[in-house]
Design a protein around this motif. Structure first.
Motif, PDB file in Angstrom:
ATOM      1  N   HIS A 235       0.840  -1.197   0.000  1.00 11.39           N
ATOM      2  CA  HIS A 235       0.000   0.000   0.000  1.00 11.39           C
ATOM      3  C   HIS A 235       0.877   1.249   0.000  1.00 11.39           C
ATOM      4  CE1 HIS A 235      -3.188  -2.765   1.071  1.00 11.39           C
ATOM      5  NE2 HIS A 235      -2.532  -3.109   2.154  1.00 11.39           N
ATOM      6  N   SER A 236       0.266   2.362  -0.392  1.00 12.24           N
ATOM      7  CA  SER A 236       0.905   3.676  -0.269  1.00 12.24           C
ATOM      8  C   SER A 236      -0.114   4.635   0.326  1.00 12.24           C
ATOM      9  CB  SER A 236       1.365   4.183  -1.638  1.00 12.24           C
ATOM     10  OG  SER A 236       0.248   4.473  -2.461  1.00 12.24           O
ATOM     11  N   PRO A 237       0.311   5.577   1.160  1.00  7.12           N
ATOM     12  CA  PRO A 237      -0.644   6.520   1.765  1.00  7.12           C
ATOM     13  C   PRO A 237      -1.444   7.306   0.730  1.00  7.12           C
ATOM     14  CG  PRO A 237       1.504   6.662   2.832  1.00  7.12           C
ATOM     15  CD  PRO A 237       1.674   5.792   1.628  1.00  7.12           C
ATOM     16  N   GLU A 238      -0.855   7.497  -0.463  1.00  2.00           N
ATOM     17  CA  GLU A 238      -1.541   8.279  -1.496  1.00  2.00           C
ATOM     18  C   GLU A 238      -2.669   7.488  -2.163  1.00  2.00           C
ATOM     19  OE1 GLU A 238       1.812   7.780  -1.488  1.00  2.00           O
ATOM     20  OE2 GLU A 238       2.306   9.690  -0.512  1.00  2.00           O
ATOM     21  N   GLY A 239      -2.477   6.171  -2.308  1.00  4.60           N
ATOM     22  CA  GLY A 239      -3.463   5.391  -3.051  1.00  4.60           C
ATOM     23  C   GLY A 239      -4.323   4.461  -2.219  1.00  4.60           C
ATOM     24  N   ALA A 240      -3.992   4.275  -0.957  1.00 10.52           N
ATOM     25  CA  ALA A 240      -4.722   3.310  -0.124  1.00 10.52           C
ATOM     26  C   ALA A 240      -5.873   3.965   0.633  1.00 10.52           C
ATOM     27  CB  ALA A 240      -3.761   2.658   0.864  1.00 10.52           C
TER      28      ALA A 240
ATOM     29  N   GLU B 166      -0.950  17.377   5.509  1.00  6.93           N
ATOM     30  CA  GLU B 166      -1.104  17.368   4.063  1.00  6.93           C
ATOM     31  C   GLU B 166      -1.831  16.100   3.624  1.00  6.93           C
ATOM     32  OE1 GLU B 166       1.639  17.547   0.010  1.00  6.93           O
ATOM     33  OE2 GLU B 166       2.576  17.694   1.988  1.00  6.93           O
ATOM     34  N   LYS B 167      -2.906  16.243   2.862  1.00  3.01           N
ATOM     35  CA  LYS B 167      -3.737  15.128   2.384  1.00  3.01           C
ATOM     36  C   LYS B 167      -4.209  14.259   3.545  1.00  3.01           C
ATOM     37  CE  LYS B 167      -1.525  14.909  -2.151  1.00  3.01           C
ATOM     38  NZ  LYS B 167      -0.788  14.070  -3.122  1.00  3.01           N
ATOM     39  N   ASN B 168      -4.507  14.911   4.673  1.00  2.00           N
ATOM     40  CA  ASN B 168      -4.996  14.227   5.881  1.00  2.00           C
ATOM     41  C   ASN B 168      -4.051  13.140   6.388  1.00  2.00           C
ATOM     42  OD1 ASN B 168      -7.291  15.816   5.850  1.00  2.00           O
ATOM     43  ND2 ASN B 168      -8.483  14.317   4.680  1.00  2.00           N
ATOM     44  N   GLY B 169      -2.785  13.237   6.038  1.00  2.00           N
ATOM     45  CA  GLY B 169      -1.815  12.243   6.488  1.00  2.00           C
ATOM     46  C   GLY B 169      -2.048  10.870   5.905  1.00  2.00           C
ATOM     47  N   GLY B 170      -2.905  10.779   4.882  1.00  2.00           N
ATOM     48  CA  GLY B 170      -3.197   9.496   4.254  1.00  2.00           C
ATOM     49  C   GLY B 170      -4.394   8.780   4.857  1.00  2.00           C
ATOM     50  N   ILE B 171      -5.029   9.366   5.890  1.00  2.00           N
ATOM     51  CA  ILE B 171      -6.165   8.724   6.570  1.00  2.00           C
ATOM     52  C   ILE B 171      -7.472   9.059   5.853  1.00  2.00           C
ATOM     53  CG2 ILE B 171      -7.442   8.518   8.735  1.00  2.00           C
ATOM     54  CD1 ILE B 171      -4.623   7.368   8.849  1.00  2.00           C
ATOM     55  N   THR B 172      -8.268   8.014   5.561  1.00  2.00           N
ATOM     56  CA  THR B 172      -9.545   8.192   4.881  1.00  2.00           C
ATOM     57  C   THR B 172     -10.695   8.327   5.869  1.00  2.00           C
ATOM     58  OG1 THR B 172      -8.698   6.740   3.126  1.00  2.00           O
ATOM     59  CG2 THR B 172     -11.068   7.213   3.111  1.00  2.00           C
ATOM     60  N   LYS B 173     -10.649   7.541   6.958  1.00  2.00           N
ATOM     61  CA  LYS B 173     -11.769   7.482   7.906  1.00  2.00           C
ATOM     62  C   LYS B 173     -11.248   7.345   9.326  1.00  2.00           C
ATOM     63  CE  LYS B 173     -16.242   6.678   8.956  1.00  2.00           C
ATOM     64  NZ  LYS B 173     -17.320   7.661   8.718  1.00  2.00           N
TER      65      LYS B 173
ATOM     66  N   PHE C 136       3.180  11.946  13.129  1.00  2.00           N
ATOM     67  CA  PHE C 136       2.050  11.076  12.783  1.00  2.00           C
ATOM     68  C   PHE C 136       2.097  10.645  11.314  1.00  2.00           C
ATOM     69  CE2 PHE C 136      -2.285  10.592  11.130  1.00  2.00           C
ATOM     70  CZ  PHE C 136      -2.742   9.575  11.932  1.00  2.00           C
ATOM     71  N   ALA C 137       2.335  11.577  10.408  1.00  2.00           N
ATOM     72  CA  ALA C 137       2.371  11.264   8.977  1.00  2.00           C
ATOM     73  C   ALA C 137       3.479  10.261   8.657  1.00  2.00           C
ATOM     74  CB  ALA C 137       2.566  12.540   8.157  1.00  2.00           C
ATOM     75  N   ALA C 138       4.610  10.378   9.354  1.00  2.00           N
ATOM     76  CA  ALA C 138       5.727   9.450   9.135  1.00  2.00           C
ATOM     77  C   ALA C 138       5.363   8.047   9.599  1.00  2.00           C
ATOM     78  CB  ALA C 138       6.968   9.947   9.875  1.00  2.00           C
ATOM     79  N   GLN C 139       4.568   7.957  10.679  1.00  2.00           N
ATOM     80  CA  GLN C 139       4.131   6.649  11.163  1.00  2.00           C
ATOM     81  C   GLN C 139       3.196   5.968  10.173  1.00  2.00           C
ATOM     82  OE1 GLN C 139       3.216   6.086  15.450  1.00  2.00           O
ATOM     83  NE2 GLN C 139       3.478   8.298  15.589  1.00  2.00           N
ATOM     84  N   VAL C 140       2.342   6.763   9.519  1.00  2.00           N
ATOM     85  CA  VAL C 140       1.450   6.198   8.502  1.00  2.00           C
ATOM     86  C   VAL C 140       2.268   5.675   7.321  1.00  2.00           C
ATOM     87  CG1 VAL C 140      -0.439   6.687   6.890  1.00  2.00           C
ATOM     88  CG2 VAL C 140      -0.455   7.705   9.177  1.00  2.00           C
ATOM     89  N   GLN C 141       3.279   6.437   6.930  1.00  2.00           N
ATOM     90  CA  GLN C 141       4.178   6.012   5.847  1.00  2.00           C
ATOM     91  C   GLN C 141       4.863   4.694   6.205  1.00  2.00           C
ATOM     92  OE1 GLN C 141       4.994   7.257   2.850  1.00  2.00           O
ATOM     93  NE2 GLN C 141       4.181   9.341   2.810  1.00  2.00           N
ATOM     94  N   LYS C 142       5.336   4.605   7.435  1.00  3.99           N
ATOM     95  CA  LYS C 142       6.026   3.405   7.901  1.00  3.99           C
ATOM     96  C   LYS C 142       5.086   2.205   7.926  1.00  3.99           C
ATOM     97  CE  LYS C 142       8.393   1.579  12.008  1.00  3.99           C
ATOM     98  NZ  LYS C 142       8.835   1.900  13.390  1.00  3.99           N
ATOM     99  N   ALA C 143       3.842   2.426   8.363  1.00  3.90           N
ATOM    100  CA  ALA C 143       2.858   1.341   8.427  1.00  3.90           C
ATOM    101  C   ALA C 143       2.552   0.795   7.035  1.00  3.90           C
ATOM    102  CB  ALA C 143       1.574   1.828   9.093  1.00  3.90           C
ATOM    103  N   CYS C 144       2.508   1.683   6.048  1.00  3.99           N
ATOM    104  CA  CYS C 144       2.212   1.266   4.674  1.00  3.99           C
ATOM    105  C   CYS C 144       3.385   0.534   4.029  1.00  3.99           C
ATOM    106  CB  CYS C 144       1.845   2.479   3.820  1.00  3.99           C
ATOM    107  SG  CYS C 144       0.247   3.221   4.215  1.00  3.99           S
ATOM    108  N   ALA C 145       4.599   0.812   4.487  1.00  7.35           N
ATOM    109  CA  ALA C 145       5.799   0.241   3.868  1.00  7.35           C
ATOM    110  C   ALA C 145       6.111  -1.171   4.370  1.00  7.35           C
ATOM    111  CB  ALA C 145       6.991   1.143   4.135  1.00  7.35           C
TER     112      ALA C 145
END
Length: 298
Positions: free
Chosen positions: A77-82, A107-114, A176-185
């Motif tokens: 997954h990627s924060p931009e597309g997931a 920026e872009k809600n940190g990748g969070i949709t819901k 927080f945004a870096a943690q989302v990136q790490k979770a997706c990687a």
């Protein structure tokens, strides 16, 4: 967290064949592609490919809700597309409304949709069907690490079957945004007491080279978290949710001692001083002899 470069040479399994891994990866991807063409599902989401590690002996450990992250050369997954869902606690100043405000500043809600609070999770997603639909709606689930112990009973079996258990993150930190990136990687290993370790390793949209590199990376990392490590690996397989498991590696099971009918191990004498139990055939012969002896005496 930097992606781990896969090294087939780092896999310490006798008989591990890179050629076999390449063949299995190509065959599984072709199988999924052919099935999609037959069913006209060309625009459906990619299927998840799982890596199964069969163990010789069951680990003596309790289930751990906190997973072990395994960085991937090619992330799923990627924060931009997931589509990412975040579970948060219900507490004054820390509920889902406050979490939304914090995320909206990124920026872009940190990748969070819901964002879903625990109280809403308990009420709106109480039924099994609601939990199943929730699991299906998002690619990745994150959770405030403080609520992680409460989630297994609230999310239901669908999350565990699909290996979509929430990944813990720290909401109280600034990165927080870096943690989302790490979770997706990363993909994740969940420790439990079974003899099969099941890890998400790829997607049907990958090419064979990407899948093979992820396989080598995941196997070499996952074994480090298995009791007795390489010596406890019985077999390694890949599969989708609907396909058969294709073998990458298998070894013969360890042979145990054979037990003879008299209770002693084969090749060893029975213990001295112990009366050995009679077999059914021996007891039958003894009864027949007794009857014949009585008939002659009369």
């Amino acid at each position: 967290m930097a992606a781990v470069k896969p090294k087939a040479s780092s896999i310490q399994l006798p008989g591990w064949s890179v050629e076999q891994v390449n063949k299995a990866a190509a065959s599984l991807l072709k199988y999924v592609g052919d099935n999609k063409e037959k069913s006209n599902e060309l625009f459906d989401d990619d299927e998840t490919i799982y890596l199964l590690i069969a163990l010789k002996k069951m680990p003596l450990q309790s289930r751990k809700d906190k997973p072990v992250p395994l960085p991937l050369p090619h992330p799923l997954h990627s924060p931009e597309g997931a589509e990412i869902c975040l579970f948060v606690k219900d507490h004054q100043g820390e509920g889902h409304k406050e979490a939304k405000k914090k995320i909206m500043k990124l920026e872009k809600n940190g990748g969070i949709t819901k964002v879903i609070g625990l109280s809403k999770l308990r009420t709106k997603y109480e039924s099994h069907e609601a939990k199943r639909q929730l699991c299906k709606m998002y690619d990745l689930f994150l959770a405030d690490e403080r609520v992680l112990p409460s989630l297994p009973k609230l999310i239901g079996k669908s999350f565990f079957k699909k290996k979509k258990q929430p990944i813990p993150i720290k909401l109280t930190t600034k990165d927080f945004a870096a943690q989302v990136q790490k979770a997706c990687a990363c993909t994740y290993l969940y420790k439990h007491s079974g003899t099969c370790v099941n890890i998400r390793v790829g997607l049907s949209g990958f090419n064979a080279k990407q899948l093979v590199e992820n396989i080598h990376s995941v196997v070499s990392q996952a074994v480090e978290h298995i009791p007795k490590k390489w010596s406890n690996v019985q077999g390694v397989f890949i599969k989708t949710a609907e396909s058969v498991a294709l073998p990458l590696y298998q070894c013969l099971p360890e042979q145990g001692s054979k037990i003879s009918l008299d209770g002693a191990e084969e090749g060893k004498p029975a213990a001295a001083g112990k009366v050995q139990p009679k077999t059914a055939a021996a007891e039958g012969k003894a009864k027949t002899k007794t009857k014949v002896a009585k008939a002659k005496a009369s």
